[in-house]
Scaffold this motif. Structure first.
Motif, PDB file in Angstrom:
ATOM      1  N   GLY A   3       0.794  -1.219   0.000  1.00 58.45           N
ATOM      2  CA  GLY A   3       0.000   0.000   0.000  1.00 58.45           C
ATOM      3  C   GLY A   3       0.822   1.261   0.000  1.00 58.45           C
ATOM      4  O   GLY A   3       0.386   2.292  -0.514  1.00 58.45           O
ATOM      5  N   ASN A   4       2.040   1.207   0.585  1.00 55.62           N
ATOM      6  CA  ASN A   4       2.819   2.441   0.649  1.00 55.62           C
ATOM      7  C   ASN A   4       3.498   2.771  -0.679  1.00 55.62           C
ATOM      8  O   ASN A   4       4.269   3.728  -0.772  1.00 55.62           O
ATOM      9  CB  ASN A   4       3.844   2.395   1.794  1.00 55.62           C
ATOM     10  N   TRP A  36       1.742   1.871   6.215  1.00 58.68           N
ATOM     11  CA  TRP A  36       1.005   0.687   5.770  1.00 58.68           C
ATOM     12  C   TRP A  36       0.183   0.919   4.510  1.00 58.68           C
ATOM     13  O   TRP A  36      -0.404  -0.019   3.967  1.00 58.68           O
ATOM     14  CB  TRP A  36       0.070   0.190   6.869  1.00 58.68           C
ATOM     15  N   GLY A  37       0.067   2.172   4.035  1.00 61.09           N
ATOM     16  CA  GLY A  37      -0.761   2.402   2.857  1.00 61.09           C
ATOM     17  C   GLY A  37      -1.177   3.843   2.693  1.00 61.09           C
ATOM     18  O   GLY A  37      -0.446   4.764   3.063  1.00 61.09           O
ATOM     19  N   GLN A  68      -6.869   3.849  10.486  1.00 62.90           N
ATOM     20  CA  GLN A  68      -5.713   3.534  11.322  1.00 62.90           C
ATOM     21  C   GLN A  68      -6.051   2.487  12.381  1.00 62.90           C
ATOM     22  O   GLN A  68      -5.246   1.607  12.672  1.00 62.90           O
ATOM     23  CB  GLN A  68      -5.205   4.800  12.018  1.00 62.90           C
ATOM     24  N   LYS A 109      -4.660  -1.001   2.061  1.00 61.75           N
ATOM     25  CA  LYS A 109      -4.046  -1.584   3.255  1.00 61.75           C
ATOM     26  C   LYS A 109      -4.012  -3.102   3.114  1.00 61.75           C
ATOM     27  O   LYS A 109      -4.959  -3.701   2.579  1.00 61.75           O
ATOM     28  CB  LYS A 109      -4.855  -1.193   4.509  1.00 61.75           C
ATOM     29  N   ASN A 110      -2.946  -3.709   3.573  1.00 63.97           N
ATOM     30  CA  ASN A 110      -2.822  -5.173   3.550  1.00 63.97           C
ATOM     31  C   ASN A 110      -2.975  -5.754   2.141  1.00 63.97           C
ATOM     32  O   ASN A 110      -3.582  -6.809   1.948  1.00 63.97           O
ATOM     33  CB  ASN A 110      -3.860  -5.827   4.475  1.00 63.97           C
TER      34      ASN A 110
END
Length: 232
Positions: A3-4, A36-37, A68, A109-110
């Motif tokens: 995600g980042n 994380w994103g 978050q 995310k993830n």
């Protein structure tokens, strides 16, 4: 791809009617990166509500905080009660009715992309299969249901690998464009601005939002884009 590896930007411009009547921009938006994103949000406060500008900003902030805090391994239906609680705290001492707002958001995310919406505005998904997501309004009332009422968040969940970019905009933009041209408009928007320096990009987007070519336009206009970094 994690995600980042995503980037994004958002621009909001007050509408001519609100300038004339000395009313704040009732739209709010944010693009915020984390380790994380990334999170992108567009909220459009209902024009008939006195404090809808407060409600839209409060909901943008609540989405970022919920993204978050929330464990996305759990049932996604648990996301909305947490979001609603945080929004209620943010709008205090005002009521939900005084601060009514729509909601469009995307959370990466993830290695998954979580897109959600309540109310009007448009979301374009550009990737292996590009598509446009819009609200199904009642054809007789043309009324949009704001967040926190009877309508639940409508979710669209994808694998990170399936999507290259997402564009979200308030109805001040989407309702002024021909429906069959919207997706092409969003694709061109990404191509035109994704490699531009941030300051120049914001200046140029604000410039054409101010000089919106549709005669008689009056509404606030907000547009947010999230773009996946290209592989080297």
């Amino acid at each position: 791809m994690s995600g980042n590896s995503w980037n994004g930007w958002g621009v909001s411009e007050i509408g001519p009617l609100h300038i004339k009547e000395n009313i704040p921009n009732q739209d709010s938006c944010v693009v915020k990166k984390f380790s994380w994103g990334i999170v992108g949000v567009v909220c459009d406060g209902l024009g008939s509500k006195k404090y809808s500008h407060i409600g839209s900003k409060a909901l943008v902030d609540a989405i970022v905080k919920t993204a978050q805090l929330f464990d996305f391994e759990k049932d996604i239906e648990l996301f909305e009660p947490l979001l609603k609680s945080l929004w209620d705290i943010n709008i205090s001492p005002y009521t939900e009715n005084e601060t009514s707002t729509t909601l469009l958001f995307c959370i990466v995310k993830n290695k998954k992309i979580y897109i959600g919406r309540v109310g009007d505005g448009a979301i374009a998904i550009v990737g292996k299969e590009s598509l446009l997501l819009e609200e199904d309004k009642d054809m007789f009332t043309n009324y949009t249901i704001p967040f926190g009422r009877n309508e639940k968040i409508r979710w669209y969940i994808y694998q990170d690998s399936e999507i290259d970019s997402i564009v979200m905009c308030s109805d001040g933009i989407s309702e002024d464009l021909k429906k069959d041209k919207l997706l092409d408009f969003f694709k061109s928007y990404i191509v035109n601005y994704q490699n531009m320096k941030a300051n120049k990009r914001a200046y140029e987007i604000k410039k054409w939002l101010k000089s919106w070519p549709v005669r008689g336009h009056s509404d606030d206009k907000t547009i947010v884009a999230l773009v996946k970094a290209r592989d080297e």
